[in-house]
Write an enzyme that holds these catalytic residues in place. Structure first.
Site, PDB file in Angstrom:
ATOM      1  N   HIS A 154       2.250   1.981  -3.144  1.00  0.00           N
ATOM      2  CA  HIS A 154       1.314   2.895  -3.796  1.00  0.00           C
ATOM      3  C   HIS A 154       1.790   4.344  -3.748  1.00  0.00           C
ATOM      4  O   HIS A 154       1.013   5.256  -3.988  1.00  0.00           O
ATOM      5  CB  HIS A 154      -0.071   2.779  -3.152  1.00  0.00           C
ATOM      6  CG  HIS A 154      -0.710   1.446  -3.361  1.00  0.00           C
ATOM      7  ND1 HIS A 154      -1.965   1.137  -2.879  1.00  0.00           N
ATOM      8  CD2 HIS A 154      -0.279   0.330  -4.003  1.00  0.00           C
ATOM      9  CE1 HIS A 154      -2.275  -0.115  -3.206  1.00  0.00           C
ATOM     10  NE2 HIS A 154      -1.254  -0.617  -3.886  1.00  0.00           N
ATOM     11  N   ASP A 169       0.858  -1.181   0.000  1.00  0.00           N
ATOM     12  CA  ASP A 169       0.000   0.000   0.000  1.00  0.00           C
ATOM     13  C   ASP A 169       0.897   1.235   0.000  1.00  0.00           C
ATOM     14  O   ASP A 169       2.014   1.169  -0.482  1.00  0.00           O
ATOM     15  CB  ASP A 169      -0.961  -0.027   1.197  1.00  0.00           C
ATOM     16  CG  ASP A 169      -2.269   0.694   0.931  1.00  0.00           C
ATOM     17  OD1 ASP A 169      -2.224   1.917   0.693  1.00  0.00           O
ATOM     18  OD2 ASP A 169      -3.337   0.058   0.956  1.00  0.00           O
TER      19      ASP A 169
END
Length: 463
Positions: A281, A258
């Protein structure tokens, strides 16, 4: 008094830059060369944190978890020994809580609470592992594993590892399998409601969900920390900041499933320097505004970062229907390799299995500067500014941007309701930026800010 002072004129500087740009672009360019806008002029002072090299005798009180019955074989439950050692160390001045090297300690969800005696050091040289079976997790602590709270002037250090044993947790996630229920999982390491904290050298890996969270803290420095989780592990944010101020992240290497770094509501005066991110991310502000909530983030600087193979680069993400603001943000000296969305502001963020309905209110985004950003984009839109028609993005400044497509095709910039200006070399072209208007009306008064801070008590809400 132990304090961390982060003096930044970022918000005022960016506002002045943008106002000058509206009246006279050449004058604004001259002002941009002024040193008052350079982050190297920011003054960051740290008080003397406690220190311990392991060679000191008679200076510190050593509290070894082994002396309280910890076995350290990775199989025996050492939770009670850690709890007893904590009570002793916390109540003893100039203590060192030692997790010895070359051993593995199995510890269940535990809350280590202060206040503690002065100059506490938590020396993690061994490995601490979590139980790997979600079904047997303590139902009283569904969102935490190692949780530290109400501390002041504490140093976390060492060459050790905090390992969340997250594999079975990831398999049970609704993001891995849509038939699974969407439930929260523990954060491996949480530091909450604390001040004057330093964390250096340790590794946090394979968290059940978020790896390392700083919540409701003031004056925190994190450096030489490694965070690692597999690229396909869901919601494993690397370092997550919420409701915290005066935080410095330096020389950190983060690879997760993430956001490498996520900064959410209630954060201000954040500086990140020399950050390596990938996989993951990207480095994100948000998400903010979910479920019509109010969120705010202000005075954030990222200076020197390298991102490789991430799904996003520098990202600000907000939900429709929210309120509040993101402002006075500066990104500079960033290199990217094969990043899918190198620069992205998204006021239509929707991380939901159902489509999100259109709403007119939005979190205001203004005074955002991107400077000296280069690298390669895997997507066509190397820069994307997807802003609200009713609450446009204001004062977006681009300087010395060079982003090209990884496949050699032409990169583009996407704009919707974004106002700002560019100077220096900007590639791909950002001609879609429109002239900014004065956004002084968007500033909320001090009383409103104080009320927002008082009401912000959630540690973290994302699944």
């Amino acid at each position: 008094m132990t304090t961390l002072v982060f003096i930044s004129f970022l918000s005022l500087s960016l506002l002045l830059v943008c106002e000058y740009a509206e009246s006279n672009l050449s004058d604004s360019l001259n002002m941009l060369e002024d040193k008052s806008l350079k982050t190297e002029d920011d003054e960051i002072e740290f008080s003397d944190f406690p220190s311990w090299s392991g060679d000191e005798r008679g200076v510190r009180v050593l509290v070894n978890v082994d002396s309280f019955g910890a076995v350290g074989d990775g199989v025996s439950d050492d939770t009670k020994a850690f709890g007893d050692a904590w009570k002793e160390a916390c109540s003893t001045a100039t203590a060192v809580l030692l997790v010895p090297p070359d051993r593995t300690y199995l510890v269940n969800a535990t809350r280590f609470k202060g206040p503690c005696a002065e100059n506490l050091i938590i020396q993690i040289d061994g490995t601490i592992v979590a139980p790997d079976e979600p079904k047997n997790w303590d139902p009283k602590n569904p969102r935490i594993w190692l949780y530290f709270a109400n501390l002041k002037g504490v140093l976390f250090q060492g060459d050790g590892v905090i390992d969340g044993s997250g594999k079975k947790w990831w398999a049970a996630s609704c993001k891995k399998n849509k038939t699974n229920p969407c439930v929260g999982a523990p954060t491996a390491l949480t530091i909450d409601q604390s001040s004057n904290i330093e964390v250096k050298g340790i590794t946090v890996q394979n968290s059940q969900q978020m790896n390392f969270a700083i919540s409701r803290c003031e004056s925190v420095r994190i450096f030489d920390v490694v965070v690692s989780s597999p690229e396909d592990s869901p919601n494993t944010d690397g370092i997550h900041l919420t409701a915290s101020t005066n935080v410095v992240l330096q020389n950190c290497k983060i690879g997760t499933g993430d956001d490498c770094i996520s900064i959410v509501s209630g954060c201000s005066n954040i500086k990140m320097e020399s950050i390596y991110c990938g996989p993951g991310h990207g480095i994100s502000i948000g998400s903010l505004g979910k479920d019509n909530s109010t969120g705010f983030v202000t005075a954030v600087v990222l200076d020197t970062a390298f991102l490789i193979g991430t799904t996003n680069g520098l990202r600000i993400k907000t939900w429709q229907g929210g309120s509040g603001y993101v402002r006075a943000i500066r990104y500079q000296n960033v290199q990217m390799v094969d990043v899918a969305n190198p620069i992205i502001i998204d006021q239509f963020y929707c991380d939901s299995p159902k489509s999100c309905k259109n709403q007119t209110s939005a979190v205001e985004i203004s005074q955002i500067m991107f400077e000296d950003i280069s690298g390669t984009s895997k997507s066509q839109n190397a820069m994307k500014f997807a802003c609200s028609d009713t609450v446009p993005c204001n004062h977006i400044v681009l300087n010395n941007i060079y982003l090209k497509r990884s496949d050699g095709k032409a990169a583009q910039t996407f704009c919707n309701s974004v106002k700002g200006f560019k100077y220096g070399y900007v590639q791909p072209s950002a001609d879609c930026l429109t002239q900014s208007n004065n956004d002084s009306d968007s500033f909320i008064n001090t009383f409103q800010q104080d009320e927002l801070l008082k009401s912000h008590s959630l540690i973290h809400s994302e699944l």
